[in-house]
Design a protein around this motif. Structure first.
Motif, PDB file in Angstrom:
ATOM      1  N   PRO A  31       0.823  -1.216   0.000  1.00 19.25           N
ATOM      2  CA  PRO A  31       0.000   0.000   0.000  1.00 19.25           C
ATOM      3  C   PRO A  31       0.848   1.254   0.000  1.00 19.25           C
ATOM      4  N   TYR A  36      -2.232   0.891  -4.419  1.00 16.62           N
ATOM      5  CA  TYR A  36      -1.293  -0.194  -4.133  1.00 16.62           C
ATOM      6  C   TYR A  36      -0.283  -0.285  -5.273  1.00 16.62           C
ATOM      7  N   THR A 153      -6.966   0.056  -5.051  1.00 14.08           N
ATOM      8  CA  THR A 153      -6.881   0.835  -3.818  1.00 14.08           C
ATOM      9  C   THR A 153      -7.121  -0.037  -2.588  1.00 14.08           C
ATOM     10  N   ARG A 154      -7.250  -1.349  -2.795  1.00 11.95           N
ATOM     11  CA  ARG A 154      -7.412  -2.312  -1.699  1.00 11.95           C
ATOM     12  C   ARG A 154      -6.663  -3.586  -2.070  1.00 11.95           C
ATOM     13  N   ASN A 171      -1.415  -6.397   3.124  1.00 16.54           N
ATOM     14  CA  ASN A 171      -2.767  -5.856   3.273  1.00 16.54           C
ATOM     15  C   ASN A 171      -2.803  -4.829   4.399  1.00 16.54           C
ATOM     16  N   GLY A 173      -5.468  -2.313   4.230  1.00 15.25           N
ATOM     17  CA  GLY A 173      -6.737  -1.631   4.060  1.00 15.25           C
ATOM     18  C   GLY A 173      -6.745  -0.655   2.888  1.00 15.25           C
ATOM     19  N   PRO A 174      -7.810   0.170   2.768  1.00 14.30           N
ATOM     20  CA  PRO A 174      -7.950   1.077   1.623  1.00 14.30           C
ATOM     21  C   PRO A 174      -6.906   2.187   1.629  1.00 14.30           C
ATOM     22  N   HIS A 278     -12.398   2.281  -6.693  1.00 14.51           N
ATOM     23  CA  HIS A 278     -13.294   1.266  -6.119  1.00 14.51           C
ATOM     24  C   HIS A 278     -14.695   1.409  -6.704  1.00 14.51           C
TER      25      HIS A 278
END
Length: 318
Positions: A31, A36, A153-154, A171, A173-174, A278
């Motif tokens: 991220p 990402y 974006t996730r 990972n 998150g957003p 998203h």
């Protein structure tokens, strides 16, 4: 043969595991505050070649190199007074600068697409920064998605496009900003090469001069310049106030009550930018055989970056 893609939590152990994968020439989705990125060792020809292979990205399209601080960036590129001023104002953050490449930089020529310049960024996301420090090297990192498709974006977006092609995803998150970094060319006169998460007005205030637009879809000198990019499966129309019955209408602001989706009901461009990719994925999943229609978005501030991405999403496909 497909690779088993690991999902790593953004803990100290997960970051250490990701750094070890990168040291071994592997690829890791991680991220940043923008989107990402798909990271690989920017000094390793094979790792960089694998980035292009995993994404299906054209080799003439250069990559952004992520580093932990300005001091490290200066070992790879020649900084002018303007570059130092922008770095002091906006790094770490969603700004990429294209600068003259140092002869002794030691980066893979695949990163720069053979150009005499290099795109550098110091990300602000704490996980990206921790990974760069743990890896202790420069990371070439375009967006972690198949080339030309919607940016991630996730972590789930990364897996949807690249599972089986890369070793791991961190990972966290957003992403907060939601559109890629703004790119400024400083290998000569300052040029805006790609609108992004840092508004043009802020850059112009720091430089004390207006920015001209530069770049070419045919011969890109920075990422994100291809005419067709960020594309969903469905067709996209822009500036729509009266969608057809078979279109998924994506609104902006309070004047779109009939919109199925809305980037920001309050008309907040920061919220809209963070939601853009998203929402585009959601609309694509809903569109079926129909299309996607976006309401008008102001061409100011972050609206420039949003409209840039939408114009490329709507462009004719190759």
């Amino acid at each position: 043969m497909p690779i088993k893609t690991q999902i790593l939590d953004a803990t100290s152990d997960g970051i250490a595991a990701a750094a070890e994968i990168l040291r071994g020439g592997g690829l890791v989705g991680f991220p940043t505050e923008t989107v990402y990125g798909l990271g690989g060792d920017a000094r390793d020809d094979r790792a960089v070649a694998r980035i292009f292979e995993a994404k299906g990205r054209p080799h003439f399209n250069p990559l952004i190199v992520h580093v932990p601080d300005v001091e490290t960036a200066q070992t790879y590129a020649v900084f002018s007074d303007q570059a130092r001023a922008l770095a002091a104002s906006f790094w770490p953050g969603p700004l990429t600068m294209v600068l003259p490449l140092r002869a002794d930089a030691g980066l893979s020529p695949l990163v720069t697409a053979g150009l005499a310049s290099v795109a550098l960024r110091v990300p602000a996301h704490p996980v990206a920064r921790a990974l760069l420090l743990a890896f202790d090297g420069p990371l070439a990192a375009p967006s972690a998605n198949p080339s030309g498709r919607i940016s991630p974006t996730r972590a789930a977006h990364v897996l949807a496009g690249l599972s089986g092609r890369i070793e791991a995803v961190l990972n966290a998150g957003p992403c907060a900003v939601g559109v890629e970094s703004t790119i400024v060319g400083l290998a000569g006169a300052p040029l805006l090469l790609r609108p992004g998460g840092l508004p043009q007005e802020a850059l112009e205030a720091a430089l004390g001069a207006p920015l001209s637009f530069g770049g070419s879809a045919e011969k890109p000198n920075a990422p994100g310049q291809l005419a067709s990019h960020y594309a969903p499966e469905a067709g996209v129309r822009l500036g729509v106030t009266n969608p057809t019955p078979d279109e998924v209408w994506v609104g902006f602001g309070p004047d779109c009550p009939a919109a199925v989706l809305n980037l920001s009901r309050s008309g907040d461009l920061i919220e809209a930018a963070a939601a853009l990719f998203h929402t585009l994925r959601l609309a694509d999943a809903m569109a079926g055989q129909g299309g996607i229609a976006f309401a008008p978005i102001p061409e100011t501030g972050l609206g420039r970056a949003i409209n840039d991405r939408l114009r490329r999403a709507a462009a004719p496909r190759n």
